[in-house]
Design a protein around this motif. Structure first.
Motif, PDB file in Angstrom:
ATOM      1  N   PRO A  66      36.700  33.583  42.531  1.00 50.87           N
ATOM      2  CA  PRO A  66      36.585  32.910  41.230  1.00 50.87           C
ATOM      3  C   PRO A  66      35.438  31.904  41.199  1.00 50.87           C
ATOM      4  N   ASP A  67      35.205  31.220  42.313  1.00 48.30           N
ATOM      5  CA  ASP A  67      34.128  30.233  42.353  1.00 48.30           C
ATOM      6  C   ASP A  67      32.767  30.898  42.210  1.00 48.30           C
ATOM      7  N   LEU A  69      32.108  33.889  40.867  1.00 45.70           N
ATOM      8  CA  LEU A  69      31.974  34.426  39.509  1.00 45.70           C
ATOM      9  C   LEU A  69      31.680  33.322  38.504  1.00 45.70           C
ATOM     10  N   SER A  70      32.350  32.208  38.650  1.00 40.02           N
ATOM     11  CA  SER A  70      32.119  31.076  37.755  1.00 40.02           C
ATOM     12  C   SER A  70      30.689  30.563  37.894  1.00 40.02           C
ATOM     13  N   GLU A  71      30.211  30.468  39.118  1.00 38.63           N
ATOM     14  CA  GLU A  71      28.837  30.018  39.369  1.00 38.63           C
ATOM     15  C   GLU A  71      27.834  30.996  38.749  1.00 38.63           C
ATOM     16  N   ARG A  72      28.073  32.279  38.940  1.00 38.91           N
ATOM     17  CA  ARG A  72      27.169  33.309  38.412  1.00 38.91           C
ATOM     18  C   ARG A  72      27.176  33.300  36.877  1.00 38.91           C
ATOM     19  N   ARG A  73      28.350  33.115  36.278  1.00 38.32           N
ATOM     20  CA  ARG A  73      28.433  33.010  34.816  1.00 38.32           C
ATOM     21  C   ARG A  73      27.661  31.795  34.311  1.00 38.32           C
ATOM     22  N   GLY A  74      27.769  30.686  35.028  1.00 41.01           N
ATOM     23  CA  GLY A  74      27.041  29.470  34.661  1.00 41.01           C
ATOM     24  C   GLY A  74      25.534  29.661  34.740  1.00 41.01           C
ATOM     25  N   GLU A 101      30.122  41.177  30.325  1.00 35.76           N
ATOM     26  CA  GLU A 101      30.315  41.493  31.745  1.00 35.76           C
ATOM     27  C   GLU A 101      30.673  42.952  31.900  1.00 35.76           C
TER      28      GLU A 101
END
Length: 153
Positions: A66-67, A69-74, A101
């Motif tokens: 999750p971290d 994916l969250s970083e990549r989304r950001g 996505e």
């Protein structure tokens, strides 16, 4: 066969533009971006700028984090917002970021296009070995989209 007397030239206008930018290929995206921003500014029409997080490019461990994916989304949102801000600074009035996505062509055709309802989709072509090439995403969108498609080289 039609002759010159069989038709008249009619003005063609677009009402909503969708620009697809490739997070991994800024060169082709910038050429398409320049074209889309110019049309949006000149004709004062809405411009949606879409980028798709290719989850298939992530390995199984990355996709379960999750971290990460969250970083990549950001990162993707920041990259997309750069395009939006530059379009606005150039003079495009109504610019909207759109993020998806999955597989880019499928997400654009099945999710983004029905929601945003563009009548013109603008994409860039890839540069390989010094030559412009039609990428698989651009090719699929050009073949399958109901809207007009312009591929900028």
């Amino acid at each position: 066969m039609a002759t010159e007397d069989d038709f008249e030239v009619e003005s063609m206008h677009y009402n909503r533009l969708l620009l697809a930018v490739d997070d991994d290929d800024d060169e082709s995206s910038r050429k398409a971006f320049n074209y889309a921003s110019t049309l949006a500014k000149i004709y004062n029409i809405p411009l949606g700028i879409v980028s798709v997080l290719e989850t298939g490019d992530l390995n199984i461990y990355q996709s379960l984090s999750p971290d990460l994916l969250s970083e990549r989304r950001g990162q993707m949102a920041a990259h997309l917002n750069t395009y939006v801000e530059k379009a606005k600074a150039f003079g495009a009035q109504n610019v909207q970021p759109l993020i998806g996505e999955g597989k880019p062509a499928g997400v654009i055709l099945d999710e983004i296009v029905p929601a945003f309802k563009p009548d013109l989709i603008i994409l860039g072509s890839h540069e390989r070995r010094g030559r412009s090439r039609l990428g698989h995403v651009a090719g699929e969108i050009a073949r399958e989209a109901d809207a007009s498609v312009i591929i900028v080289r």
